[in-house]
Design a protein around this motif. Structure first.
Motif, short mmCIF file in Angstrom:
data_model
loop_
_atom_site.label_atom_id
_atom_site.label_comp_id
_atom_site.label_asym_id
_atom_site.label_seq_id
_atom_site.Cartn_x
_atom_site.Cartn_y
_atom_site.Cartn_z
N GLY A 93 10.54 3.94 -4.12
CA GLY A 93 10.71 2.71 -4.81
C GLY A 93 9.92 2.65 -6.08
N ALA A 94 8.73 3.54 -5.98
CA ALA A 94 7.64 3.49 -7.16
C ALA A 94 8.08 4.33 -8.17
CB ALA A 94 6.36 4.01 -6.64
N VAL A 95 9.02 5.51 -8.02
CA VAL A 95 9.34 6.19 -9.25
C VAL A 95 10.82 5.76 -9.71
CG1 VAL A 95 8.11 8.29 -8.14
CG2 VAL A 95 10.71 7.95 -7.13
N GLU A 96 11.55 5.19 -8.69
CA GLU A 96 12.63 4.28 -9.15
C GLU A 96 12.49 3.39 -10.32
OE1 GLU A 96 14.86 2.70 -5.79
OE2 GLU A 96 15.60 4.66 -5.18
N GLU A 97 11.27 2.87 -9.96
CA GLU A 97 10.86 1.72 -11.13
C GLU A 97 10.05 2.51 -12.39
OE1 GLU A 97 8.02 -1.23 -9.84
OE2 GLU A 97 9.23 -1.75 -7.75
N SER A 98 9.48 3.48 -11.98
CA SER A 98 8.64 4.14 -13.34
C SER A 98 9.64 5.19 -13.95
CB SER A 98 7.17 4.96 -12.78
OG SER A 98 7.98 6.01 -12.11
N GLY A 99 10.35 5.86 -13.36
CA GLY A 99 11.45 6.60 -14.11
C GLY A 99 10.67 8.06 -13.97
N ALA A 100 9.59 8.30 -13.25
CA ALA A 100 9.30 9.71 -12.95
C ALA A 100 10.11 10.43 -12.07
CB ALA A 100 7.70 9.39 -12.42
N ARG A 101 10.07 11.73 -12.22
CA ARG A 101 10.83 12.69 -11.54
C ARG A 101 9.98 13.01 -10.12
NH1 ARG A 101 10.41 17.61 -13.34
NH2 ARG A 101 11.92 18.52 -11.96
N LEU A 102 10.46 13.22 -9.15
CA LEU A 102 9.86 13.14 -7.85
C LEU A 102 10.21 14.67 -7.22
CD1 LEU A 102 8.15 11.88 -5.59
CD2 LEU A 102 10.42 11.13 -4.74
N ALA A 148 22.79 8.69 -6.96
CA ALA A 148 23.06 7.40 -7.38
C ALA A 148 22.61 7.39 -8.67
CB ALA A 148 22.74 6.26 -6.25
N GLY A 149 21.88 7.99 -9.17
CA GLY A 149 20.97 7.80 -10.26
C GLY A 149 19.86 7.00 -10.38
N ARG A 150 19.21 6.53 -9.12
CA ARG A 150 18.06 5.71 -9.21
C ARG A 150 16.95 6.35 -9.54
NH1 ARG A 150 20.65 4.58 -4.07
NH2 ARG A 150 18.75 5.13 -3.04
N ALA A 151 16.79 7.78 -9.05
CA ALA A 151 15.67 8.56 -9.25
C ALA A 151 15.99 10.04 -9.28
CB ALA A 151 14.77 8.48 -8.03
N ARG A 152 15.15 10.74 -10.05
CA ARG A 152 15.36 12.15 -10.23
C ARG A 152 14.52 12.87 -9.02
NH1 ARG A 152 13.69 12.98 -16.00
NH2 ARG A 152 12.53 11.13 -15.66
N VAL A 153 15.22 13.62 -8.29
CA VAL A 153 14.54 14.00 -6.97
C VAL A 153 14.93 15.58 -6.76
CG1 VAL A 153 13.77 13.57 -4.55
CG2 VAL A 153 14.59 11.68 -5.94
N VAL A 154 13.87 16.34 -6.04
CA VAL A 154 14.11 17.69 -5.99
C VAL A 154 13.25 17.94 -4.51
CG1 VAL A 154 12.26 18.66 -7.42
CG2 VAL A 154 14.08 19.99 -6.34
N LEU A 155 13.76 18.60 -3.58
CA LEU A 155 13.28 18.64 -2.17
C LEU A 155 12.70 20.21 -2.24
CD1 LEU A 155 15.50 16.76 0.07
CD2 LEU A 155 13.55 15.98 -1.10
N ALA A 156 11.42 20.54 -1.72
CA ALA A 156 10.89 21.94 -1.72
C ALA A 156 10.53 22.25 -0.21
CB ALA A 156 9.98 22.11 -2.58
N ARG A 157 11.22 23.21 0.28
CA ARG A 157 11.08 23.44 1.81
C ARG A 157 10.07 24.41 1.95
NH1 ARG A 157 16.89 21.66 4.34
NH2 ARG A 157 16.75 19.43 4.40
N SER A 158 9.29 24.37 3.08
CA SER A 158 8.37 25.70 3.35
C SER A 158 8.48 25.98 4.62
CB SER A 158 6.82 25.18 2.87
OG SER A 158 6.10 26.08 3.48
N ALA A 159 8.25 27.14 4.90
CA ALA A 159 8.01 27.50 6.52
C ALA A 159 6.51 27.26 6.54
CB ALA A 159 8.15 29.18 6.60
N ASP A 160 6.00 27.65 7.85
CA ASP A 160 4.60 27.38 8.10
C ASP A 160 3.74 28.10 7.24
OD1 ASP A 160 5.44 26.35 10.55
OD2 ASP A 160 5.10 28.23 11.74
#
Length: 319
Positions: A93-102, A148-160
């Motif tokens: 919600g915070a980044v949707e409001e601020s426009g920051a990438r997440l 949906a264009g509400r936020a700019r998001v990328v997911l980064a997966r790691s092993a142990d």
């Protein structure tokens, strides 16, 4: 003089968040490192900041003015299913409001049991455990917000994780201190199966790259990870660096051992499949797209054993 460069805000000051803050500062970015207390030493270029990002007010304050936000927050293992969705709601919600990438630090849990198949970004999300389903649900919400264009998001997966400052890992505080002092080293499940371990330095570098490169947005990436070896091979490499034989103790099922208490292992039991089938994570897509090279396992173990040695002698900070 006040910097005019875009601010990068790191939420969570655990091993990943702290290593990331240091990496971003090395790359010349102004950095805000956020946790509940906002206390402790900060590397040059890093500002400590206190906020509870599990609340809307705290999350908005934490991300204010940031161009990029990194979600590296974690909570006690037994609280994750309850608390992590609440943190997601506040941070998203915070980044949707601020426009920051997440940029979100993620796990392999959404894939669930694979029967030993190599995990790529195209692997199906077949989690059946509580924590695996929770992570998959969170990830789908992140990606839906991006679509949906509400936020700019990328997911980064790691092993142990493993590496300097990483204590609460199956290749962490239960292994290295015992290896260096002659204590019991746990052998979780079948240590002759291949198992991917991601070096904390590569976690930090990979997250920083995603923060700098918007061309990765809107999808899952696997952070740079050295080719999988069997856990036995990894432990033999630790033994070589420790300079003494390891006293391996079989832990064929989830039970308390060393720093892993009864409460933790009761929660970890549903995830113990990670030690009874191969856990092979492929990070080729990230390496090719971003020109990254994971730290070779011997080099990463050199740094890890050196850090734990300094910790045991009082010359390193556990935080």
């Amino acid at each position: 003089m006040t910097s005019t460069a875009p601010l990068h805000t790191v939420l969570g000051s655990g091993p990943a968040g702290t290593a990331l803050a240091e990496e971003l500062a090395r790359r010349g970015h102004p950095v805000r490192l956020v946790d509940r207390k906002g206390e402790g030493a900060a590397p040059a270029g890093v500002e400590r900041y206190a906020a509870d990002v599990g609340t809307g007010e705290g999350a908005r304050a934490a991300v204010a003015g940031a161009a990029v936000v990194y979600h590296c927050v974690n909570v006690a293992y037994h609280l994750q299913v309850e608390v992590m969705p609440r943190i997601q709601e506040a941070v998203l919600g915070a980044v949707e409001e601020s426009g920051a990438r997440l940029v979100v630090l993620d796990t392999l849990y959404p894939y669930g049991e694979t029967g030993g198949a190599v995990m790529t970004e195209d692997s199906p999300w077949n989690a059946t455990t509580r924590k695996g389903r929770m992570r998959a649900d969170l990830d789908e919400r992140y990606l839906a917000a991006h679509r949906a264009g509400r936020a700019r998001v990328v997911l980064a997966r790691s092993a142990d994780f493993f590496g300097p400052t990483v204590l609460n890992s199956t290749l962490g505080g239960a292994v290295f201190p015992a290896a260096l002092t002659g204590g019991e080293v746990p052998a979780f499940g079948d240590i002759d199966l291949p198992h991917s371990y991601t070096y904390i330095g590569d976690v930090a570098a990979g997250l920083a790259t995603l923060g700098e490169r918007a061309d990765g947005d809107g999808r899952v990436w696997h952070l740079p990870t050295a080719p999988a070896a069997t856990t036995r091979e990894v432990l033999r490499m630790v033994e070589e660096r420790a300079g003494r034989p390891l006293r391996l103790t079989a832990v064929p099922e989830a039970r308390p051992f060393g720093p892993f208490d009864e409460q933790f292992m009761a929660e970890y039991a549903e995830m113990f499949y990670q030690h009874t089938e191969p856990q092979i994570m492929d990070s080729t897509a990230f390496e090719r797209h971003f020109g990254a090279v994971p730290t070779p396992l011997p080099e990463a173990l050199d740094a890890t054993v050196a850090w734990y040695g300094a910790l045991l002698s009082g010359g390193a900070d556990a935080n």
